[in-house]
Design an enzyme around this catalytic site. Structure first.
Site, PDB file in Angstrom:
ATOM      1  N   SER A 293      -5.929   3.409   3.283  1.00 42.50           N
ATOM      2  CA  SER A 293      -6.440   4.682   2.757  1.00 42.50           C
ATOM      3  C   SER A 293      -7.953   4.686   2.914  1.00 42.50           C
ATOM      4  CB  SER A 293      -6.091   4.810   1.264  1.00 42.50           C
ATOM      5  OG  SER A 293      -6.791   5.892   0.687  1.00 42.50           O
TER       6      SER A 293
ATOM      7  N   TYR B 267      -6.200   1.078  -7.178  1.00 43.23           N
ATOM      8  CA  TYR B 267      -5.564   1.399  -5.887  1.00 43.23           C
ATOM      9  C   TYR B 267      -6.529   1.089  -4.736  1.00 43.23           C
ATOM     10  CZ  TYR B 267      -3.794   4.687  -2.241  1.00 43.23           C
ATOM     11  OH  TYR B 267      -3.353   5.281  -1.073  1.00 43.23           O
TER      12      TYR B 267
END
Ligand SMILES: NC(=O)c1ccc[n+]([C@@H]2O[C@H](COP(=O)([O-])OP(=O)(O)OC[C@H]3O[C@@H](n4cnc5c(N)ncnc54)[C@H](O)[C@@H]3O)[C@@H](O)[C@H]2O)c1
Length: 260
Positions: free
Chosen positions: A150, A164
């Site tokens: 990501s 995350y």
């Protein structure tokens, strides 16, 4: 397919396993690989969605099997690769796509919540890579591993997301480490860093609104979110023969978000 596309991107005779392949980005990736000729194992915990995904691929003339698994349960991973080997002989392409991105307040997140995010978003990728590399080495014809990371791994994307980001930063490091280990065996390992992508996977209706740079349309310098197909196209490049000399890379598919 015409010959240059076939040479660079054709996946006839290859087997791909896509985690979280039943919905969202994972299904788009699985579909692209299958349409390029690969046999597909769709690995997902959502049995109904996985069966629907497989039915759609078969309708399109592709070969596909579903494998139902909760990737957070580490002991389930080796049996999945055994099954893939039984179905199709080996795994040539692993796409580690399954992930979750629950938001937790930095000061409130519990050890259990942290561990659950890291188990699925980092540790399970590592275990899948171990299993896939063993099959790839056994088959002796190289392989492709594509980890869906990501932009949050290199730039904070939203509030309440640091846990995350840390897991995804681990994915980037794991990618580079494995790329170095297995380059000599013809196994490439790359990461894709999607920016804000309009994914169609299941959403928790009670989840709080997402706040932060990636959720701010002012930061979408192309003026829009990305599409699943734009991520799938990057996977297709890395999965094919044309991607054979590209390894250890982190490719942002983010419409310039990291520049903004
Ligand atoms: N959507 C985005 O904007 C975006 C941006 C950057 C990175 N990503 C990453 O892309 C990947 C896919 O994201 P998405 O938005 O398509 O997700 P999604 O929630 O839409 O779909 C995820 C799929 O994974 C499956 N899955 C979830 N947990 C699982 C588990 N424990 N075991 C097995 N299967 C499981 C789900 O059933 C679903 O089919 C994730 O790794 C995510 O972190 C997404």
């Amino acid at each position: 397919m015409n010959s240059i596309l076939d040479t660079f991107f054709g996946l006839q005779g290859r087997t791909a396993l896509v985690t979280g392949g039943a919905a969202g980005m994972g299904y788009g990736i699985a579909r692209a690989l299958a349409l390029a000729g690969a046999r597909l194992v769709i690995a997902d915990r959502d049995a109904q969605a996985a069966e629907i995904a497989v039915a759609k691929l078969r309708e399109a003339g592709c070969e596909a099997r579903a494998y139902i698994i909760d990737l957070s349960q580490e002991s389930e991973i080796a049996p999945m690769f055994d099954a893939a080997r039984r179905y199709f002989g080996t795994v040539d392409i692993l796409v580690n796509n399954a992930g979750s991105y629950p938001k937790y307040d930095f000061l409130q997140i519990t050890a259990e919540q942290w561990n659950a995010v890291h188990q699925l978003n980092l540790r399970s990728l590592f275990v899948c890579m171990q299993q896939a590399v063993k099959l790839m080495l056994e088959a002796g014809r190289g392989g492709r591993i594509i980890n869906i990371s990501s932009v949050a791994s290199v730039h904070p994307a939203t509030i309440a997301n640091a846990h995350y980001s840390a897991a995804k930063a681990g994915v980037n490091a794991l990618t580079r480490g494995a790329a170095l280990e297995f380059a000599g065996k013809g196994i490439t390992v790359n990461a894709i860093l999607p920016g804000p992508i309009a994914s169609d996977g299941p959403r928790d209706p009670d989840a709080p609104p997402v706040i932060g740079p990636a959720a701010n349309p002012q930061r979408w310098i192309t003026g829009r979110m990305g599409t699943i197909d734009e991520v799938a196209a990057a996977v297709l490049f890395l999965a094919g023969a044309g991607g054979a000399y590209t390894t250890g890379q982190a490719l942002a598919v983010d419409g310039g978000f990291l520049l903004s």
